[in-house]
Design a protein around this motif. Structure first.
Motif, mmCIF file in Angstrom:
data_model
loop_
_atom_site.group_PDB
_atom_site.id
_atom_site.type_symbol
_atom_site.label_atom_id
_atom_site.label_comp_id
_atom_site.label_asym_id
_atom_site.label_seq_id
_atom_site.Cartn_x
_atom_site.Cartn_y
_atom_site.Cartn_z
ATOM 1 N N ALA A 175 -12.027 -0.141 -1.891
ATOM 2 C CA ALA A 175 -10.862 -0.431 -1.062
ATOM 3 C C ALA A 175 -11.280 -1.006 0.295
ATOM 4 O O ALA A 175 -10.771 -2.046 0.717
ATOM 5 N N GLY B 280 -3.325 5.890 4.400
ATOM 6 C CA GLY B 280 -3.850 5.166 3.242
ATOM 7 C C GLY B 280 -4.170 3.721 3.560
ATOM 8 O O GLY B 280 -3.826 3.204 4.619
ATOM 9 N N SER C 284 -3.887 -0.186 2.291
ATOM 10 C CA SER C 284 -3.157 -1.034 1.353
ATOM 11 C C SER C 284 -3.733 -2.447 1.400
ATOM 12 O O SER C 284 -4.696 -2.701 2.124
ATOM 13 N N VAL D 77 -7.981 1.787 -7.506
ATOM 14 C CA VAL D 77 -7.513 1.123 -6.281
ATOM 15 C C VAL D 77 -7.167 -0.347 -6.535
ATOM 16 O O VAL D 77 -6.249 -0.880 -5.930
ATOM 17 N N PHE E 230 -3.457 0.231 -3.536
ATOM 18 C CA PHE E 230 -3.300 1.158 -2.416
ATOM 19 C C PHE E 230 -4.127 2.406 -2.725
ATOM 20 O O PHE E 230 -4.290 2.784 -3.886
ATOM 21 N N SER F 233 -4.924 6.516 -1.042
ATOM 22 C CA SER F 233 -4.819 7.532 0.014
ATOM 23 C C SER F 233 -5.544 8.782 -0.485
ATOM 24 O O SER F 233 -5.856 8.889 -1.672
#
Lengths: 324, 265
Positions: A86, A153, A155, A240, A245, A247
């Protein structure tokens, strides 16, 4: 079935026959995935998540099923893989594949650092250690806000893809995920029937007898732990990129409980078990949606029934192995 | 030639001396048996030789090399392989696969050959398969090759454990009470198999309670009692040794007295 039947043909006797019983679990998985690809939409999302969990549970099975060890912290490696993917793609604009590679390398290094000292110990030290690492990584994802954005989180994570080609459609993602699951299942089957797999079964059966036959028990436990961590990291990265996204809750204790359930319901130590378990446990709540407020009750009852009638998991019902 | 030498081997657990200054040698050829009453320290002695316990004192030499305190997997890699009094089979595996595990030390296939099925790995796997089947035939379990190991009868499980140990091509095999729990017929068959192992050039050292088996099978007998060696010789010599008779009768008499006491009590 009498045992005398197996004397006749030693050339073929050792090959498990490809009967409907052995094929059934895979047929079930293929039918579910095929259905999801055909209809798309919400079923495709549910099955997609199930396949991501399947990758994770295949890894868990290598360590807990093949080698008979316990780890409560494989979610940590999913978090390491997922967050590395991410951050590198969303924040630093890497492409998904190298980011996934770095995540896996990081997961392997950390797994090695934890596993190397603890796997030498007998008993529950490793289980305790893994529980701790699960909690620590969870805490880091929450607190290291400059990188992970904490509970907010991250995104804007791009979909999986390579060489300028991105998999954006539900169907494309499902096909990609199903291919990963099929490959991981195939490789775990090959591992199980190899010298390495037999050594893991020996460690699982009796560490003392394994050592008496020259098997370096600690090394094989570490190998299973590393493979398991690598697959967990892969599952985290896939998640991811599919969702876009991430978290901290994604890789929380909930994931540990869910994947344990998948492993035991599907059949710990079997080849098809992780896939079957991941699909069943993901679909079960959906099938009970009509029960409305009794949905959880029906889900719980179904789990209990499965554990009573298939204590070794659903896949074990279709095992080719015969009693003597 | 001498296969194994024990020099003043001692094992203390806190205040308890389980093995007390035991010395004896095991020649290359034939079958040597260690006998003694229950609790005499026989299994502890085996664990000291095979690396599962480290002696408090003394040395163990295998083929002239000091193996005292080496890890069990290092000792088995040198060609000294043991079996267990309580059979320890790998229950996830079939009978044949159990024996295949025994080939571990003599095979090399790693993770990638497992995944890729390289020609070398396939060749190795064929050899393992053939060898494992030969060994199952040797102990008379060829018809059980594909059965679950856990489903075998007790006697068959013992034979399987022996086949698995032999798969490691040991130069010395330690058998811990191989006849325990076997009936007369099975015990006789076992005796023949043990003789054949020795005749094929593998040194056999066994612990046994079953005196018929020892008298029929062993070339030499070492007698231990209360952790000490009390006699050594051929089965015929040992049988008439007063110290041995006292140890066995003594323990039998004590057991009988204890039982009597229980009845009275």
């Amino acid at each position: 079935m009498t045992s005398s039947l197996s004397i006749t043909s030693p050339e073929t006797a050792h090959r498990p026959r490809l009967s409907w019983r052995t094929v059934l679990p895979y047929g079930f998985a293929a039918a579910v995935v095929g259905y999801a690809i055909a209809v798309g939409g919400y079923p495709a999302t549910v099955v997609g998540f199930a396949l991501i969990y399947a990758v994770f549970v295949i890894g868990l099975n290598l360590f807990m099923g093949f080698a008979n060890q316990v780890s409560f912290g494989q979610n940590a490696f999913a978090a390491i893989g997922g967050y590395t993917s991410a951050v590198l793609t969303a924040t630093y604009e890497w492409t998904p594949l190298p980011a996934m590679g770095v995540g896996m390398a990081a997961a392997l290094v950390i797994a090695g650092l934890i596993g190397w000292p603890t796997l030498r110990l007998k008993g529950h030290y490793l289980a305790m250690g893994t529980l701790a690492i699960g909690l620590i990584v969870q805490e880091i994802t929450v607190e290291w806000t400059s990188v992970t954005q904490g509970y907010m989180g991250l995104s804007g994570i791009p979909p999986m893809g390579a060489f300028g080609f991105e998999i954006t459609s539900d169907r494309g993602q499902l096909i990609m995920l199903a291919s990963v699951v099929a490959a991981a299942t195939f490789l775990s089957a090959r591992l199980k029937r190899s010298r390495m797999g037999r050594a893991l079964s020996a460690v699982a059966g009796s560490e003392e007898a394994a050592r008496a036959l020259g098997i370096a028990v600690a090394r094989y436990k570490l190998l299973a732990f590393l493979l398991s961590a690598a697959l967990a990291s892969l599952a985290g990265s896939l998640f991811v990129h599919v969702v876009g996204f991430v978290s901290p809750e994604v890789f929380g204790l909930h994931m540990v409980i869910l994947t344990f359930t998948m492993l035991y319901v599907g059949g710990i130590g079997t080849i098809a078990g992780p896939v079957v378990g991941a699909l069943i446990i993901s679909l079960l709540p959906e099938t009970f949606r009509g029960f409305k407020e009794y949905q959880d009750l029906a889900y719980g009852a179904a789990l209990i029934l499965m554990l009573i009638y298939a204590p070794k998991g659903l896949s074990a019902l279709f095992s080719h192995r015969r009693r003597p | 030639m001498t296969r194994l030498v024990l020099e003043n081997v001692t094992k203390r657990f806190g205040g308890l001396v389980a093995v007390d200054n035991v010395s004896f040698t095991v020649p290359e050829a034939g079958v040597t048996a260690v006998i003694g009453p229950n609790g005499a320290g026989k299994t502890t002695l085996f664990s000291l030789v095979s690396g599962f316990l480290t002696p408090t004192d003394g040395r163990v030499l295998f083929d002239g090399q000091d193996i005292t305190g080496l890890a069990p997997e290092k000792i088995s890699a040198r060609g000294l392989v043991r079996t267990f009094q309580l059979v320890k089979l790998f229950e996830d595996l079939s009978t044949l696969e159990n024996v295949k595990v025994g080939r571990h030390l003599h095979t090399k296939a790693g993770l990638f050959s497992a995944f890729l099925h390289t020609p070398a790995a396939r060749r190795e796997e064929r050899e393992v398969e053939a060898r494992a089947r030969d060994l199952l035939s040797f102990v008379g379990l060829q018809h059980k090759a594909d059965a679950d190991a856990s489903g075998l009868s007790y006697g068959q499980q013992r034979l399987l454990e022996m086949a698995r140990a032999l798969a490691a091509d040991p130069r010395l095999v330690l058998l811990d009470e191989p006849a325990a729990g076997l009936n007369g017929e099975e015990s006789e068959a076992l005796s023949r198999i043990i003789r054949r192992i020795a005749d094929n050039g593998t040194t056999v050292l066994l612990i046994e309670h079953d005196m018929t088996l020892v008298m029929n099978t062993a070339d030499r007998v070492v007698v231990v009692d209360f952790g000490r060696k009390i006699a050594e010789g051929t089965p015929a010599e040992v049988r008439v040794n007063p110290a041995v008779i006292a140890a066995y009768l003594g323990s039998a008499a004590t057991a009988k007295a204890a039982e009597q006491e229980k009845l009275n009590g």
